[in-house]
Design a protein around this motif. Structure first.
Motif: not given
Length: 392
Positions: A217-221, A224-229, A243-245
């Motif tokens: 779930a944390s990987d997916a979260r 999703d944030r990276h894709r939205q960015c 993803l780095t942080y």
């Protein structure tokens, strides 16, 4: 003389401060010899002497400052910020819900009933039924049972760790089941994999392995944030920082209840322990309790297990109630000898910055005795010099 100036300059630099203009600020003036001032920067160690602290009776203190809200507040460019600290075992109450403010040039500002933010941390047995309506240091309902609170939030947490070389590649984490009246029991379980923490700069991990525990779930979260960015249009290099942080971690939500947590090993080669930071939040004062007092971490697939047992919960709560709500935290419920109930209220100072304000506080009752507080004068300063920090 030159030597004295040089020594003074060196000491000033070592203290992390430099002489500079302090800008525009309001200095509170109060006719009480025991009142003290602190700066508005660097945790009170530097800046303008804009923070006034006054001791009252039985260990109660209040702090006053005029806080800038320019560009952020619809009510005015500044607000009066009044904070009160009440020790456990002391009864405290403002006698009215109003604070009077009189700008010298403008006349009395219209007064409206104020609320205050209440913050407190209680120490409770691990299996006690958590009933905020009974445990909170102020009433949350009127005598007729009508709710008078808003923005309620409470949380408790744990930081279990094991320094015996227990560093599983995959884990099954189990927290105590949460029981809530009228709702099914909520078991809390998480499966996560150990993964090297991403390098934040090239070569960071040379000879230094840090692990984080990441769930699906944390990987997916994070994805999703990276894709939205990327969809929002920032450069891809900026979005890569998501993803780095990312520290992995996990989150479970069920209605008003949320578990947030992360597991990590900071330095594998030096043998730093496996550690978890776990926080259980509840955003309603409905009753709840834990079914047991153990946190279990099981290694997968070999089933090796570690157990963290806790005897108490430190429950922190924060909410808003009317300013004249009575305050009392029993000593036996306080989380420690230095525990205080903290009250915070803010009062707009109008749409223009006056040269001087007079602030009239309501009388207070402390352990049944009534105290009338003198008016506070807020005096504007704009050309003062003092020490400003550059490294605090």
């Amino acid at each position: 003389m030159m030597k004295t100036v040089l020594i003074t300059g060196v000491l000033t630099l070592l203290s992390g401060c430099i002489p500079a203009p302090l800008g525009r600020y309001y200095k509170p003036l109060y006719p009480e010899p025991a009142a003290t001032y602190s700066g508005d920067l660097c945790y009170g160690q530097a800046g303008a002497p804009a923070v006034l602290t006054v001791p009252l009776a039985d260990g109660v203190t209040f702090t006053v400052r005029a806080t800038s809200r320019q560009g952020k507040s619809k009510d005015g460019v500044r607000e009066l910020d009044l904070r009160v600290r009440v020790p456990p075992g002391v009864r405290f109450q403002f006698t009215t819900p109003h604070i009077g403010v009189t700008p010298v040039e403008q006349g009395i500002l219209a007064a409206a009933p104020l609320t205050m933010a209440v913050s407190a941390t209680l120490r409770l047995p691990s299996r006690e039924r958590i009933e905020p309506l009974r445990l909170a240091p102020t009433p949350l309902t009127s005598p007729a049972g009508v709710p008078i609170y808003s923005d309620y939030n409470s949380y408790t947490g744990w930081t279990p760790s094991w320094g015996d070389g227990f560093i599983p590649k995959a884990i099954h984490l189990t927290l105590p089941t949460v029981q809530r009246p009228g709702l099914p029991d909520l078991p809390i379980e998480v499966q996560a994999q150990a993964r090297p923490r991403p390098e934040r700069f090239p070569g960071e991990s040379k000879g230094h392995t840090s692990l984080i525990y990441v769930s699906a779930a944390s990987d997916a979260r994070a994805a999703d944030r990276h894709r939205q960015c990327l969809a929002d249009g920032p450069p891809a290099s900026a979005c890569q920082a998501i993803l780095t942080y990312d520290d992995g971690g996990f989150q479970i939500q069920d209605g008003a209840l949320t578990l947030e947590g992360r597991g990590y090993v900071y330095h594998v080669e030096q043998g730093t322990p496996l550690r978890f930071d776990l926080t259980l939040r509840m955003q309603t004062p409905a009753p709840w309790q834990l079914a047991d007092h153990q946190i279990r971490v099981r290694s997968l697939p070999d089933q090796t297990e570690r157990i963290h047992t806790f005897a108490h919960l430190n429950l922190s709560m924060r909410y808003r109630v009317p300013l004249d709500s009575p305050v009392f935290l029993p000593v036996e419920r306080a989380s420690g000898p230095q525990t205080m109930v903290e009250l915070d209220t803010r009062r707009p100072l109008g749409t223009q910055e006056g040269a001087r304000y007079e602030v009239t506080l309501p009388a207070v009752e402390i352990n049944g005795r009534r105290y009338t507080l003198p008016a506070i004068q807020l005096e504007r300063h704009s050309l003062d010099f003092g020490l400003l920090p550059f490294n605090c």
